[in-house]
Design an enzyme around this catalytic site. Structure first.
Site, mmCIF file in Angstrom:
data_model
loop_
_atom_site.group_PDB
_atom_site.id
_atom_site.type_symbol
_atom_site.label_atom_id
_atom_site.label_comp_id
_atom_site.label_asym_id
_atom_site.label_seq_id
_atom_site.Cartn_x
_atom_site.Cartn_y
_atom_site.Cartn_z
ATOM 1 N N SER A 118 6.400 3.029 1.380
ATOM 2 C CA SER A 118 6.293 3.999 0.291
ATOM 3 C C SER A 118 7.306 3.628 -0.774
ATOM 4 C CB SER A 118 6.583 5.404 0.807
ATOM 5 O OG SER A 118 7.972 5.535 1.036
ATOM 6 N N LYS A 119 7.312 4.403 -1.839
ATOM 7 C CA LYS A 119 8.213 4.101 -2.956
ATOM 8 C C LYS A 119 9.684 4.080 -2.528
ATOM 9 C CE LYS A 119 5.402 5.619 -6.799
ATOM 10 N NZ LYS A 119 4.734 6.927 -6.838
ATOM 11 N N ARG A 120 9.994 4.799 -1.453
ATOM 12 C CA ARG A 120 11.380 4.776 -0.957
ATOM 13 C C ARG A 120 11.838 3.350 -0.647
ATOM 14 N NH1 ARG A 120 12.246 6.202 3.867
ATOM 15 N NH2 ARG A 120 10.036 6.379 4.384
ATOM 16 N N HIS A 121 10.895 2.498 -0.261
ATOM 17 C CA HIS A 121 11.261 1.126 0.125
ATOM 18 C C HIS A 121 11.416 0.215 -1.088
ATOM 19 C CE1 HIS A 121 9.259 2.662 3.850
ATOM 20 N NE2 HIS A 121 10.326 2.109 4.381
#
Ligand code: GLU
Length: 500
Positions: A253-256
């Site tokens: 996800s964008k967290r990565h």
């Protein structure tokens, strides 16, 4: 039987890694088997579909080099299949299911549905439609439709038994019918189909032989099989692709980091690097080979080599691939990709003047080996085309030194440069290499004599010339910038350090 596969995105957001992995695997599979690859826009969710998402889809496919094979298009032209243009088909087919007793109209108001949901919640029961309208007689249902009452169409999910399907990768999987969403809506009040109905009708109508899509869709599998059965059709083969995870084992996800293709593109990744990297997210050829061109993949890809276990998205590995592909690129072609990036930052004119081209050509060989992303060219060469100022003077001070010691080290460097021979023209590669080597030797000698680490001598010099901690190799940088300009910048930093 000739292979027919499809990529069926819903244009509700930017194309992301998971989506293009699905698109690519389908594309490779079609090409490797001399089959057809179909693009189908699943835009039946009118509220969430946007023109920007559609635009992003087309430009992403084009950038990656994914070409679809057929489609109706406007005015007899060629274009993808678009579900919002096929509304009548879904309506007719849903009506057919009512006639055959496999589906029924439901007149329940949203208020009624809210009430049952609240009751189910309070009683800690599973949430779902209570099948109230399933019991209406066909005559009554007809009469209410004729009277103009609003309704949706629901599929009659069998109350007993189990629905299973075979997945090429995962084997047999399925669900007890009583655990399937009780009688899901297949046609909404506005006459638009839900995803499930349109997806099944189209896969059948388009003669799709293999459904290759993300594992997120497995839970929908049994319901789709029930819809196929309701129509008396045979479902295609299923092949659900392994999940894509971040390094922490969580779903990517964008967290990565970036996940949208447009971000990778903006940040300077090459499509061939991304294609190669993404091809290995859940597929491998053998234990050793990792380089694959689009052409290779379009002949070597096979379903048997898709892995069961989740794939890990390793950003470092992608950067490595990109660096490799940058090095493999034809130098002239690469230059033409880099120059506009410098122009985009206002560092050179567009098109570049011959002077700017000359400077750039001189620098190209030095930075080529160091580029990981196309955009790296901007921070690497900014100092050559503009005076970057001092930058952060603190960065000029080597570890265990203070500002005045850094200034002293820089004065030593200044002296060596004052004594240096004029740098040769950048086009004379041998002479340039020789100049760089002589300078390197002199700095090392001096450092030894002064009992300084070579790094301590070079660090303030690097900041003086480039205003950056990362830059191309230092002596080539000085040579390209010219001694006069370099000395001017060095003097400026010496003054600053002395006043700190
Ligand atoms: N429209 C669905 C999506 O956005 C398609 C899923 C499928 O391939 O069946 O992913």
């Amino acid at each position: 039987m000739s292979v027919r596969v499809r990529y069926a995105p819903s244009p509700t957001g930017l194309q992301h890694i998971g989506g293009i992995r699905t698109a690519l695997f389908n594309y490779f599979f079609a090409r490797a088997n001399g089959g057809s690859f179909i693009l189908r826009i699943e835009d039946t969710d009118r509220e969430r579909s946007t023109p920007e998402a559609l635009e992003d889809l087309y430009s992403t496919l084009e950038w990656l080099g994914i070409n679809y094979d057929e489609g109706p298009g406007k005015d007899g032209g060629f274009g993808p299949y678009v579900q919002s243009e096929r509304e009548q088909l879904y309506k007719d087919k849903a009506a057919e299911l009512i006639s055959s007793g496999k589906a029924y109209p439901c007149f329940c108001s949203s208020e009624r549905l809210d009430v049952i949901r609240e009751e189910q919640k309070a009683a800690k029961k599973s949430i779902g439609y209570d099948r109230y309208c399933r019991g209406l007689s066909p005559d009554e249902a007809d009469a209410r439709i004729k009277a103009g009452e609003k309704y949706v169409i629901r599929l009659k999910v069998p109350l007993e038994g189990k629905t299973v399907f075979d997945d090429i990768i995962l084997g047999q999987t399925g669900r007890k019918n009583k655990d399937i969403n009780p009688d899901p809506v297949i046609l909404k009040t506005d006459g638009f189909p839900t995803y499930h109905l349109a997806n099944v009708i189209d896969d059948h109508a388009m003669g799709i032989t293999h459904i290759m899509r993300a594992q997120e869709w497995i839970p929908s599998g049994p319901l789709h099989v029930l819809i196929y059965e309701a129509f008396g059709w045979k479902p295609p083969a299923y092949c659900h692709l392994p999940m894509v995870m971040g390094k922490d084992g969580q779903k990517l996800s964008k967290r990565h980091g970036s996940t949208s293709v447009s971000d990778f593109r903006k940040n300077g990744y090459l499509p061939e690097a991304l294609v190669n990297f993404v091809s290995l997210l859940g597929w491998s050829y053998d234990d050793s080979r990792e380089f694959f061109s689009m052409e290779d993949l379009c002949s070597l890809f096979s379903l048997e080599k898709i892995n069961k276990s989740p794939a890990v998205f390793d950003y470092k590995k992608l950067d490595w691939f990109n660096g490799q592909y940058l090095r493999m690129k034809d130098p002239e072609e690469l230059k033409e990709m880099l120059l506009p990036l410098l122009a985009g930052e206002g560092l050179i004119s567009n098109p570049p003047s011959s002077g700017e081209r000359g400077i750039f050509n001189g620098a190209f060989n030095i930075i080529r080996e160091r580029l990981k992303l196309l955009n790296d060219v901007v921070p690497m060469l900014r100092f050559l085309f503009t005076d970057p100022g001092i930058g952060n003077a603190e960065d000029a001070i080597p570890k265990k030194m203070d500002a005045s010691e850094a200034a002293k080290a820089l004065v030593l460097g200044e002296k060596l440069l004052l004594e240096a021979a004029d740098p040769p023209d950048a086009s004379d590669e041998d002479a340039c290499e020789a100049w760089d080597e002589v300078m390197d030797g002199r700095f090392r000698e001096k450092a030894e004599k002064e009992k300084l680490k070579i790094g301590a001598m070079l660090q303030p010099l690097r900041l003086a010339v480039t205003a950056s901690k990362v830059s191309p190799p230092l002596f080539p940088a000085i040579r390209l910038l010219g001694l006069d300009e370099s000395l001017k910048r060095i003097k400026r930093l010496i003054d600053t350090l002395k006043n700190m």
